[in-house]
Design a protein around this motif. Structure first.
Motif, mmCIF file in Angstrom:
data_model
loop_
_atom_site.group_PDB
_atom_site.id
_atom_site.type_symbol
_atom_site.label_atom_id
_atom_site.label_comp_id
_atom_site.label_asym_id
_atom_site.label_seq_id
_atom_site.Cartn_x
_atom_site.Cartn_y
_atom_site.Cartn_z
ATOM 1 N N LEU A 132 44.624 73.820 71.325
ATOM 2 C CA LEU A 132 44.363 74.772 72.351
ATOM 3 C C LEU A 132 42.683 75.894 71.632
ATOM 4 N N ALA A 133 42.836 75.813 70.647
ATOM 5 C CA ALA A 133 41.514 76.763 69.999
ATOM 6 C C ALA A 133 40.109 77.198 71.049
ATOM 7 N N SER B 205 46.726 86.191 70.483
ATOM 8 C CA SER B 205 46.136 84.375 70.925
ATOM 9 C C SER B 205 47.652 84.083 70.980
ATOM 10 N N VAL B 206 48.349 84.579 72.337
ATOM 11 C CA VAL B 206 49.405 84.114 73.791
ATOM 12 C C VAL B 206 48.872 84.700 74.575
ATOM 13 N N PRO C 113 48.979 74.149 82.055
ATOM 14 C CA PRO C 113 50.071 74.518 82.740
ATOM 15 C C PRO C 113 51.833 75.066 81.811
ATOM 16 N N LEU C 114 52.184 76.056 82.649
ATOM 17 C CA LEU C 114 53.270 76.557 81.751
ATOM 18 C C LEU C 114 54.439 76.118 82.554
ATOM 19 N N VAL C 115 55.338 74.724 82.406
ATOM 20 C CA VAL C 115 56.090 74.163 83.196
ATOM 21 C C VAL C 115 57.460 74.267 83.239
ATOM 22 N N TYR C 116 58.511 74.981 84.427
ATOM 23 C CA TYR C 116 59.288 75.702 83.604
ATOM 24 C C TYR C 116 60.366 74.539 84.785
ATOM 25 N N SER C 117 60.704 73.392 85.080
ATOM 26 C CA SER C 117 61.842 73.098 85.949
ATOM 27 C C SER C 117 61.257 71.551 85.672
ATOM 28 N N LYS C 118 62.998 70.757 85.647
ATOM 29 C CA LYS C 118 63.138 69.726 84.478
ATOM 30 C C LYS C 118 61.759 69.088 85.324
ATOM 31 N N LYS C 119 62.116 68.608 85.919
ATOM 32 C CA LYS C 119 61.206 67.769 86.627
ATOM 33 C C LYS C 119 59.390 67.578 86.459
ATOM 34 N N ARG C 120 59.000 68.812 86.508
ATOM 35 C CA ARG C 120 57.910 69.115 85.592
ATOM 36 C C ARG C 120 57.779 68.964 84.469
ATOM 37 N N VAL C 121 58.677 68.859 83.943
ATOM 38 C CA VAL C 121 58.701 69.305 82.092
ATOM 39 C C VAL C 121 59.121 68.315 81.225
ATOM 40 N N ILE D 282 48.619 79.948 77.383
ATOM 41 C CA ILE D 282 47.385 79.918 75.798
ATOM 42 C C ILE D 282 48.694 80.298 74.558
ATOM 43 N N ASN D 283 48.434 79.115 73.825
ATOM 44 C CA ASN D 283 48.839 79.667 72.630
ATOM 45 C C ASN D 283 47.401 79.409 71.933
ATOM 46 N N ALA D 284 47.594 80.184 70.769
ATOM 47 C CA ALA D 284 45.931 79.957 69.872
ATOM 48 C C ALA D 284 45.989 79.614 68.400
ATOM 49 N N PRO D 285 46.075 78.936 67.631
ATOM 50 C CA PRO D 285 45.018 78.188 68.092
ATOM 51 C C PRO D 285 45.670 76.782 68.414
ATOM 52 N N GLY D 286 47.113 76.258 68.314
ATOM 53 C CA GLY D 286 47.688 75.043 69.112
ATOM 54 C C GLY D 286 48.920 75.093 69.703
#
Length: 162
Positions: free
Chosen positions: A130-131, A97-98, A141-149, A113-117
């Protein structure tokens, strides 16, 4: 080798009868499940994932609107998109699921991705959002930096002790 070289367990006629009867039965079963036109048959019409809420079977009013799906899904037990299923109805009962793809050279290019949301609360817009993306094998996206978050933040929740 049992099919290619009959003789150990059956002769050619027995093999041919077995193949014809089992293939015919399988074809008939597909027709019963998927309709008369074999060109319209799709694995995802049988192989579907339902994310059933933990309380949907025990609540007195049987609240099934908290369930997410069914979503068509590719894969099987023997593919890279692992998705095991019940033999009785082909409903998906096993799989990831992840999923994460991490870019250690540029963390902000990582995806997930993480289902269903992203929410466990069925009242949230992010409970099942997200299903569909998950079932297509896609990512977000799985953002990391403070700016992108901060760029991706839609809502901030602050929890404070009393």
């Amino acid at each position: 080798s049992l099919l290619a070289e009959p003789g150990l367990r059956w002769d050619e006629a027995e093999r041919d009868d077995m193949l014809l009867s089992t293939l015919s039965a399988g074809f008939a079963d597909c027709g019963a499940r998927l309709g008369a036109d074999p060109f319209a048959w799709q694995w995802g019409n049988l192989h579907r994932a339902i994310f059933e809420h933990a309380t949907s079977r025990i609540r007195p009013e049987n609240v099934t609107e908290w369930n997410v799906g069914p979503r068509p899904l590719g894969g099987s037990r023997s593919t890279t998109m692992l998705a095991g299923y019940r033999m009785s109805d082909f409903g998906v009962n096993l799989g990831a699921s992840v999923r994460l793809v991490m870019d250690v050279g540029d963390w902000d290019k990582s995806v997930c991705i993480n289902a269903p949301g992203q929410s466990g609360d069925p009242r949230s817009v992010h409970y099942g959002d997200l299903a569909e993306t998950w079932s297509k094998g896609e990512y977000v996206p799985l953002v990391y930096s403070k700016k992108r978050v901060e760029e991706e933040t839609v809502r901030r929740i602050t929890l404070l002790p009393e």
